[in-house]
Motif scaffolding. Structure first.
Motif, PDB file in Angstrom:
ATOM      1  N   ASP A 137     -24.339   4.893 -86.236  1.00  0.00           N
ATOM      2  CA  ASP A 137     -24.032   3.479 -86.465  1.00  0.00           C
ATOM      3  C   ASP A 137     -23.165   2.905 -85.349  1.00  0.00           C
ATOM      4  O   ASP A 137     -22.790   3.603 -84.398  1.00  0.00           O
ATOM      5  N   ALA A 138     -22.816   1.618 -85.494  1.00  0.00           N
ATOM      6  CA  ALA A 138     -22.117   0.897 -84.432  1.00  0.00           C
ATOM      7  C   ALA A 138     -20.678   1.356 -84.229  1.00  0.00           C
ATOM      8  O   ALA A 138     -20.026   0.917 -83.277  1.00  0.00           O
ATOM      9  N   SER A 139     -20.174   2.243 -85.087  1.00  0.00           N
ATOM     10  CA  SER A 139     -18.828   2.776 -84.851  1.00  0.00           C
ATOM     11  C   SER A 139     -18.818   3.776 -83.690  1.00  0.00           C
ATOM     12  O   SER A 139     -17.758   4.150 -83.202  1.00  0.00           O
ATOM     13  N   TRP A 140     -20.013   4.196 -83.261  1.00  0.00           N
ATOM     14  CA  TRP A 140     -20.135   5.085 -82.101  1.00  0.00           C
ATOM     15  C   TRP A 140     -20.311   4.191 -80.856  1.00  0.00           C
ATOM     16  O   TRP A 140     -21.272   3.437 -80.744  1.00  0.00           O
ATOM     17  N   ASP A 141     -19.370   4.306 -79.934  1.00  0.00           N
ATOM     18  CA  ASP A 141     -19.438   3.538 -78.689  1.00  0.00           C
ATOM     19  C   ASP A 141     -20.410   4.205 -77.724  1.00  0.00           C
ATOM     20  O   ASP A 141     -20.478   5.439 -77.643  1.00  0.00           O
ATOM     21  N   ILE A 142     -21.141   3.396 -76.975  1.00  0.00           N
ATOM     22  CA  ILE A 142     -22.093   3.927 -75.993  1.00  0.00           C
ATOM     23  C   ILE A 142     -21.676   3.480 -74.594  1.00  0.00           C
ATOM     24  O   ILE A 142     -21.501   2.287 -74.333  1.00  0.00           O
ATOM     25  N   ARG A 179     -24.922  -5.612 -74.097  1.00  0.00           N
ATOM     26  CA  ARG A 179     -24.262  -5.176 -72.862  1.00  0.00           C
ATOM     27  C   ARG A 179     -22.853  -5.744 -72.758  1.00  0.00           C
ATOM     28  O   ARG A 179     -22.634  -6.942 -72.938  1.00  0.00           O
ATOM     29  N   LEU A 180     -21.909  -4.864 -72.464  1.00  0.00           N
ATOM     30  CA  LEU A 180     -20.516  -5.266 -72.321  1.00  0.00           C
ATOM     31  C   LEU A 180     -20.225  -5.647 -70.879  1.00  0.00           C
ATOM     32  O   LEU A 180     -20.839  -5.119 -69.946  1.00  0.00           O
ATOM     33  N   PRO A 181     -19.263  -6.539 -70.642  1.00  0.00           N
ATOM     34  CA  PRO A 181     -18.847  -6.824 -69.263  1.00  0.00           C
ATOM     35  C   PRO A 181     -18.169  -5.594 -68.675  1.00  0.00           C
ATOM     36  O   PRO A 181     -17.741  -4.687 -69.397  1.00  0.00           O
ATOM     37  N   ALA A 182     -18.090  -5.555 -67.362  1.00  0.00           N
ATOM     38  CA  ALA A 182     -17.477  -4.409 -66.688  1.00  0.00           C
ATOM     39  C   ALA A 182     -16.046  -4.205 -67.176  1.00  0.00           C
ATOM     40  O   ALA A 182     -15.295  -5.166 -67.380  1.00  0.00           O
ATOM     41  N   GLY A 185      -9.401  -4.577 -65.340  1.00  0.00           N
ATOM     42  CA  GLY A 185      -8.244  -5.393 -65.687  1.00  0.00           C
ATOM     43  C   GLY A 185      -7.858  -5.234 -67.138  1.00  0.00           C
ATOM     44  O   GLY A 185      -8.055  -4.178 -67.757  1.00  0.00           O
ATOM     45  N   MET A 186      -7.344  -6.282 -67.743  1.00  0.00           N
ATOM     46  CA  MET A 186      -6.930  -6.256 -69.142  1.00  0.00           C
ATOM     47  C   MET A 186      -8.144  -6.589 -70.008  1.00  0.00           C
ATOM     48  O   MET A 186      -8.491  -7.753 -70.223  1.00  0.00           O
ATOM     49  N   THR A 187      -8.804  -5.568 -70.513  1.00  0.00           N
ATOM     50  CA  THR A 187     -10.073  -5.777 -71.216  1.00  0.00           C
ATOM     51  C   THR A 187      -9.913  -6.019 -72.707  1.00  0.00           C
ATOM     52  O   THR A 187     -10.823  -6.522 -73.363  1.00  0.00           O
ATOM     53  N   GLY A 188      -8.783  -5.647 -73.270  1.00  0.00           N
ATOM     54  CA  GLY A 188      -8.596  -5.799 -74.714  1.00  0.00           C
ATOM     55  C   GLY A 188      -9.385  -4.757 -75.478  1.00  0.00           C
ATOM     56  O   GLY A 188     -10.010  -3.872 -74.895  1.00  0.00           O
ATOM     57  N   PRO A 189      -9.405  -4.843 -76.818  1.00  0.00           N
ATOM     58  CA  PRO A 189     -10.145  -3.872 -77.624  1.00  0.00           C
ATOM     59  C   PRO A 189     -11.636  -3.915 -77.297  1.00  0.00           C
ATOM     60  O   PRO A 189     -12.200  -4.971 -77.022  1.00  0.00           O
ATOM     61  N   ARG A 190     -12.271  -2.772 -77.335  1.00  0.00           N
ATOM     62  CA  ARG A 190     -13.706  -2.675 -77.038  1.00  0.00           C
ATOM     63  C   ARG A 190     -14.515  -3.274 -78.183  1.00  0.00           C
ATOM     64  O   ARG A 190     -14.248  -2.988 -79.351  1.00  0.00           O
ATOM     65  N   ARG A 191     -15.518  -4.101 -77.857  1.00  0.00           N
ATOM     66  CA  ARG A 191     -16.361  -4.703 -78.886  1.00  0.00           C
ATOM     67  C   ARG A 191     -17.241  -3.652 -79.526  1.00  0.00           C
ATOM     68  O   ARG A 191     -17.951  -2.910 -78.844  1.00  0.00           O
ATOM     69  N   GLY A 192     -17.204  -3.555 -80.853  1.00  0.00           N
ATOM     70  CA  GLY A 192     -17.990  -2.562 -81.568  1.00  0.00           C
ATOM     71  C   GLY A 192     -19.484  -2.784 -81.389  1.00  0.00           C
ATOM     72  O   GLY A 192     -19.965  -3.920 -81.388  1.00  0.00           O
ATOM     73  N   GLY A 193     -20.219  -1.688 -81.223  1.00  0.00           N
ATOM     74  CA  GLY A 193     -21.669  -1.759 -81.103  1.00  0.00           C
ATOM     75  C   GLY A 193     -22.177  -2.073 -79.718  1.00  0.00           C
ATOM     76  O   GLY A 193     -23.385  -2.077 -79.484  1.00  0.00           O
ATOM     77  N   GLY A 194     -21.279  -2.360 -78.783  1.00  0.00           N
ATOM     78  CA  GLY A 194     -21.694  -2.723 -77.426  1.00  0.00           C
ATOM     79  C   GLY A 194     -22.078  -1.514 -76.592  1.00  0.00           C
ATOM     80  O   GLY A 194     -21.812  -0.363 -76.938  1.00  0.00           O
ATOM     81  N   ILE A 195     -22.712  -1.795 -75.452  1.00  0.00           N
ATOM     82  CA  ILE A 195     -23.137  -0.752 -74.518  1.00  0.00           C
ATOM     83  C   ILE A 195     -22.508  -1.058 -73.169  1.00  0.00           C
ATOM     84  O   ILE A 195     -22.726  -2.123 -72.587  1.00  0.00           O
ATOM     85  N   GLY A 196     -21.707  -0.119 -72.664  1.00  0.00           N
ATOM     86  CA  GLY A 196     -21.011  -0.307 -71.396  1.00  0.00           C
ATOM     87  C   GLY A 196     -21.633   0.497 -70.270  1.00  0.00           C
ATOM     88  O   GLY A 196     -22.340   1.476 -70.500  1.00  0.00           O
TER      89      GLY A 196
END
Length: 266
Positions: A137-142, A179-182, A185-196
């Motif tokens: 599920d989306a709790s797993w970061d990719i 798709r997550l932005p690169a 810098g100060m990225t803040g918390p990672r968006r759940g379900g995103g792909i980096g």
């Protein structure tokens, strides 16, 4: 015998593909093409052939073209393939939506196999990534990490994006949405379900790709390491053999695998 023309014949990949064709008992080199002014233009290829700057004559002699050039050359190469009624395998990366529209249009009249990576192991890796992303599920970061030689110009690599698209299919959404932005810098918390993505460049690395699925307290890593360019050349020639026998349409390396599995099961 399959007659194969090589577009981008003066590059490292082009030279590896030519060597693979010349070593294959069921293939004949139909010609080689480079951009006008390239230092390799005029270089002998054997049997009275030299590397030329015009794809059209080669397309008329070939059953299939293998294209490892650049996005700016794609339109002309597709036109040559259509004019010569030859199939084409496109290994060029860094393609934009307009290039894919050109491929779609060409595929109405000729067989086109477009591959972000022609290594056979990468096709299998993409299938595994899609399965894993679907199962978790989306709790797993990719995160997708790739390393290429210092001369590679596009980042993330076409293969990294191909793997990202596989992960996105597993999650049931287009990569453009996930798709997550690169990370910089100060990225803040990672968006759940995103792909980096992370792109590394240096040395002579032929291509390393790692897909990291990171959960709470555990992590799965799936990867592929290219130890030399010959694996891409071998896969490209195999793909060329296959697409040369297909009806007009747009194909991927996975279609070739499915076809092979279907025939093996029958």
């Amino acid at each position: 015998m399959i007659r194969i023309g090589v577009l981008g014949a003066g590059g490292r990949m082009g030279q590896a593909i030519i060597a693979e064709i010349q070593a294959a008992p069921d293939c004949i080199l139909a010609g080689g093409v480079e951009r006008a002014g390239h230092a390799m233009c005029g270089t002998p290829l054997g049997e009275g052939m030299v590397i030329c700057a015009n794809a059209a004559p080669v397309a008329h002699k070939a059953d299939v073209l293998i294209d490892f050039t650049s996005p700016v050359a794609l339109e002309e190469n597709l036109r040559a393939a259509q004019d010569g009624k030859s199939a084409i395998l496109i290994g060029t990366t860094g393609l934009q939506p307009r290039h894919h529209a050109l491929i779609d249009a060409a595929a109405k009249s000729i067989p086109v196999l477009q591959a972000a990576n022609t290594a056979l192991g990468v096709t299998l890796l993409a299938a595994l990534v899609e399965q894993a992303a679907r199962a978790l599920d989306a709790s797993w970061d990719i995160e997708i990490v790739e390393l290429h030689h210092r001369h590679k110009v596009d980042a993330p690599s076409g293969t990294a994006l191909y793997l990202g698209e596989a992960a996105a299919r597993g999650r049931g959404a287009p990569l453009s949405e996930l798709r997550l932005p690169a990370h910089e810098g100060m990225t803040g918390p990672r968006r759940g379900g995103g792909i980096g993505f992370a792109a590394l460049r240096g040395g002579s690395a032929a291509g390393d790709h790692r897909v990291i699925l990171a959960g709470e307290g555990e992590r799965i890593e799936l990867g592929h390491v290219a130890e030399n360019r010959e694996i891409f050349a071998r896969g490209a020639v195999r793909g060329a053999r296959w697409v040369a026998k297909q009806k007009p349409g747009r194909y991927a390396m996975a279609d070739m695998f499915r076809d092979a599995l279907s025939k093996a099961a029958s």
